[in-house]
Design a protein around this motif. Structure first.
Motif, PDB file in Angstrom:
ATOM      1  N   THR A  72      42.964  29.100  42.349  1.00 59.90           N
ATOM      2  CA  THR A  72      43.952  30.159  42.162  1.00 59.90           C
ATOM      3  C   THR A  72      44.766  29.832  40.918  1.00 59.90           C
ATOM      4  OG1 THR A  72      44.101  30.509  44.548  1.00 59.90           O
ATOM      5  CG2 THR A  72      45.914  31.354  43.191  1.00 59.90           C
ATOM      6  N   ASP A  73      44.848  30.774  39.977  1.00 61.97           N
ATOM      7  CA  ASP A  73      45.491  30.493  38.701  1.00 61.97           C
ATOM      8  C   ASP A  73      46.971  30.141  38.872  1.00 61.97           C
ATOM      9  OD1 ASP A  73      43.147  30.880  37.269  1.00 61.97           O
ATOM     10  OD2 ASP A  73      43.503  33.028  37.034  1.00 61.97           O
ATOM     11  N   PHE A  74      47.716  30.986  39.594  1.00 63.51           N
ATOM     12  CA  PHE A  74      49.144  30.724  39.785  1.00 63.51           C
ATOM     13  C   PHE A  74      49.577  31.171  41.180  1.00 63.51           C
ATOM     14  CE2 PHE A  74      48.774  31.082  35.222  1.00 63.51           C
ATOM     15  CZ  PHE A  74      49.645  30.126  34.726  1.00 63.51           C
ATOM     16  N   ILE A  85      36.880  45.446  32.211  1.00 69.13           N
ATOM     17  CA  ILE A  85      38.155  45.420  32.929  1.00 69.13           C
ATOM     18  C   ILE A  85      37.944  45.678  34.417  1.00 69.13           C
ATOM     19  CG2 ILE A  85      40.319  46.689  33.250  1.00 69.13           C
ATOM     20  CD1 ILE A  85      40.416  46.985  30.185  1.00 69.13           C
ATOM     21  N   LYS A  86      37.137  46.677  34.724  1.00 67.56           N
ATOM     22  CA  LYS A  86      36.882  47.018  36.134  1.00 67.56           C
ATOM     23  C   LYS A  86      36.203  45.858  36.858  1.00 67.56           C
ATOM     24  CE  LYS A  86      35.184  50.792  39.026  1.00 67.56           C
ATOM     25  NZ  LYS A  86      36.532  51.019  39.569  1.00 67.56           N
ATOM     26  N   LYS A  87      35.219  45.239  36.201  1.00 68.55           N
ATOM     27  CA  LYS A  87      34.498  44.117  36.814  1.00 68.55           C
ATOM     28  C   LYS A  87      35.427  42.921  37.028  1.00 68.55           C
ATOM     29  CE  LYS A  87      30.471  41.120  36.149  1.00 68.55           C
ATOM     30  NZ  LYS A  87      29.315  40.797  35.267  1.00 68.55           N
ATOM     31  N   ARG A  88      36.254  42.600  36.028  1.00 65.53           N
ATOM     32  CA  ARG A  88      37.170  41.465  36.150  1.00 65.53           C
ATOM     33  C   ARG A  88      38.231  41.740  37.216  1.00 65.53           C
ATOM     34  NH1 ARG A  88      36.988  38.326  31.405  1.00 65.53           N
ATOM     35  NH2 ARG A  88      34.771  38.176  30.858  1.00 65.53           N
ATOM     36  N   PHE A  89      38.693  42.988  37.288  1.00 69.15           N
ATOM     37  CA  PHE A  89      39.695  43.306  38.314  1.00 69.15           C
ATOM     38  C   PHE A  89      39.108  43.115  39.706  1.00 69.15           C
ATOM     39  CE2 PHE A  89      41.786  46.019  41.370  1.00 69.15           C
ATOM     40  CZ  PHE A  89      43.127  45.762  41.129  1.00 69.15           C
ATOM     41  N   GLU A  90      37.896  43.608  39.924  1.00 73.75           N
ATOM     42  CA  GLU A  90      37.267  43.485  41.238  1.00 73.75           C
ATOM     43  C   GLU A  90      37.071  42.018  41.618  1.00 73.75           C
ATOM     44  OE1 GLU A  90      33.780  45.816  40.684  1.00 73.75           O
ATOM     45  OE2 GLU A  90      34.799  47.737  41.064  1.00 73.75           O
ATOM     46  N   GLY A  91      36.677  41.194  40.637  1.00 73.76           N
ATOM     47  CA  GLY A  91      36.530  39.767  40.900  1.00 73.76           C
ATOM     48  C   GLY A  91      37.852  39.118  41.241  1.00 73.76           C
ATOM     49  N   SER A  92      38.897  39.488  40.518  1.00 68.75           N
ATOM     50  CA  SER A  92      40.221  38.898  40.767  1.00 68.75           C
ATOM     51  C   SER A  92      40.776  39.351  42.106  1.00 68.75           C
ATOM     52  CB  SER A  92      41.199  39.285  39.648  1.00 68.75           C
ATOM     53  OG  SER A  92      41.631  40.634  39.778  1.00 68.75           O
ATOM     54  N   GLU A 118      39.114  39.870  44.833  1.00 69.91           N
ATOM     55  CA  GLU A 118      38.507  39.003  45.852  1.00 69.91           C
ATOM     56  C   GLU A 118      39.196  37.642  45.889  1.00 69.91           C
ATOM     57  OE1 GLU A 118      34.163  36.934  46.817  1.00 69.91           O
ATOM     58  OE2 GLU A 118      34.284  38.666  45.475  1.00 69.91           O
ATOM     59  N   GLN A 119      39.504  37.083  44.721  1.00 64.62           N
ATOM     60  CA  GLN A 119      40.200  35.801  44.657  1.00 64.62           C
ATOM     61  C   GLN A 119      41.600  35.905  45.247  1.00 64.62           C
ATOM     62  OE1 GLN A 119      39.489  35.591  40.335  1.00 64.62           O
ATOM     63  NE2 GLN A 119      38.665  33.543  40.676  1.00 64.62           N
ATOM     64  N   ARG A 120      42.312  36.974  44.903  1.00 66.75           N
ATOM     65  CA  ARG A 120      43.670  37.160  45.409  1.00 66.75           C
ATOM     66  C   ARG A 120      43.679  37.302  46.925  1.00 66.75           C
ATOM     67  NH1 ARG A 120      44.444  42.268  42.066  1.00 66.75           N
ATOM     68  NH2 ARG A 120      45.787  42.816  43.831  1.00 66.75           N
ATOM     69  N   GLN A 121      42.728  38.063  47.459  1.00 64.00           N
ATOM     70  CA  GLN A 121      42.684  38.281  48.902  1.00 64.00           C
ATOM     71  C   GLN A 121      42.388  36.980  49.649  1.00 64.00           C
ATOM     72  OE1 GLN A 121      39.754  41.432  49.067  1.00 64.00           O
ATOM     73  NE2 GLN A 121      41.320  43.035  49.093  1.00 64.00           N
ATOM     74  N   ARG A 122      41.527  36.139  49.071  1.00 60.97           N
ATOM     75  CA  ARG A 122      41.213  34.863  49.710  1.00 60.97           C
ATOM     76  C   ARG A 122      42.447  33.971  49.778  1.00 60.97           C
ATOM     77  NH1 ARG A 122      37.880  33.228  46.292  1.00 60.97           N
ATOM     78  NH2 ARG A 122      35.979  34.062  47.216  1.00 60.97           N
ATOM     79  N   THR A 161      46.847  41.060  39.372  1.00 57.24           N
ATOM     80  CA  THR A 161      45.893  40.627  38.357  1.00 57.24           C
ATOM     81  C   THR A 161      46.572  40.743  36.996  1.00 57.24           C
ATOM     82  OG1 THR A 161      43.985  41.346  39.653  1.00 57.24           O
ATOM     83  CG2 THR A 161      43.664  41.099  37.275  1.00 57.24           C
ATOM     84  N   VAL A 162      46.420  39.723  36.166  1.00 55.62           N
ATOM     85  CA  VAL A 162      47.144  39.656  34.896  1.00 55.62           C
ATOM     86  C   VAL A 162      46.161  39.738  33.735  1.00 55.62           C
ATOM     87  CG1 VAL A 162      48.848  38.366  33.551  1.00 55.62           C
ATOM     88  CG2 VAL A 162      48.809  38.151  36.054  1.00 55.62           C
ATOM     89  N   PHE A 163      46.384  40.716  32.839  1.00 55.82           N
ATOM     90  CA  PHE A 163      45.612  40.862  31.606  1.00 55.82           C
ATOM     91  C   PHE A 163      46.567  40.634  30.422  1.00 55.82           C
ATOM     92  CE2 PHE A 163      43.337  43.814  34.552  1.00 55.82           C
ATOM     93  CZ  PHE A 163      42.087  43.214  34.526  1.00 55.82           C
ATOM     94  N   PRO A 164      46.826  39.382  30.044  1.00 52.56           N
ATOM     95  CA  PRO A 164      47.862  39.098  29.036  1.00 52.56           C
ATOM     96  C   PRO A 164      47.587  39.695  27.659  1.00 52.56           C
ATOM     97  CG  PRO A 164      47.265  37.105  30.234  1.00 52.56           C
ATOM     98  CD  PRO A 164      46.249  38.141  30.576  1.00 52.56           C
ATOM     99  N   ASN A 165      46.311  39.894  27.321  1.00 52.56           N
ATOM    100  CA  ASN A 165      45.964  40.356  25.972  1.00 52.56           C
ATOM    101  C   ASN A 165      45.463  41.799  25.938  1.00 52.56           C
ATOM    102  OD1 ASN A 165      46.488  37.697  24.989  1.00 52.56           O
ATOM    103  ND2 ASN A 165      44.496  37.071  25.777  1.00 52.56           N
TER     104      ASN A 165
END
Length: 213
Positions: free
Chosen positions: A101-103, A133-140, A142-146, A169-173
């Motif tokens: 988990t990133d943060f 973006i859609k693919k990364r959001f869906e992956g994140s 799943e990580q957040r829910q876990r 989900t954070v997209f800083p750039n």
């Protein structure tokens, strides 16, 4: 944690680790074998953007960067059936690490899970960016829910189930204008490049003010 870190009234974050760990070198050649390393470097730099923003929040919070936990720890907190070597529910080895988990940010009465995703805009069409973006959001998600299950289960076991639990989900750039492939509810779960210009204000609106008094 609250008793140890939230006794004082000064509005400063406690960062753990004290500085983001540099895991990659600063310069690579253009050879194709370094493509994955360069991608990992860009991902790390995106995490540093969020780390620095959290560092400047004027609240007494605890920021955990790069939280790792084993599947055994996850199973204990989520009531999976545990055998000596594996989880009966999903057959995973007890010592396997779940995705990092990133943060995780711990404040007065709340926990916030933040997953950072870096989107490269170089040499990509608008449709390719939207798809990424859609693919990364869906992956994140799943990580957040876990991680949400882990923390929620841990709080329930500790008798602290009344804590507010949030995740983003954070997209800083990535500009907010480019996340149109996400639906309205998904967009509300994202932090984009513009939000970092006044991150303390964003935090108060989307985190602090959502916590019951």
């Amino acid at each position: 944690l609250c008793k140890k870190y939230f006794r004082h009234e000064d509005k400063t974050p406690t960062m753990l680790p004290r500085a983001p760990n540099q895991r990659y070198v600063d310069l690579y050649s253009d050879a194709k074998e370094f493509e994955d390393d360069k991608r990992q470097q860009a991902n790390y730099e995106a995490e540093v953007v969020l780390y620095r923003a959290l560092e400047r929040i004027e609240e007494n919070i605890l920021v955990l960067h790069g939280l790792e936990y084993t599947h055994y720890q996850f199973s204990v907190c989520t009531n999976h059936k545990i055998k000596p070597k594996e989880c009966s529910d999903c057959k995973k080895n007890n010592l396997n690490n779940n995705v990092e988990t990133d943060f995780v940010v711990i404040g007065r009465g709340y926990y916030v899970i933040l997953e950072v995703k870096n989107i490269s805009l170089h040499d990509k069409t608008e449709q390719q960016v939207q798809d990424a973006i859609k693919k990364r959001f869906e992956g994140s998600l799943e990580q957040r829910q876990r991680t949400r299950k882990l923390i929620g289960g841990l709080l329930d076991r500790a008798g602290e189930g009344n804590q507010t639990l949030l995740d983003y989900t954070v997209f800083p750039n990535t500009p907010r204008a480019l996340i149109q492939s996400l639906d309205e509810d998904q967009r509300k779960q994202t932090i984009c490049r513009e939000d970092f210009s006044h991150f303390d204000t964003w935090w108060k609106k989307n985190v602090t003010n959502l916590v019951p008094a």
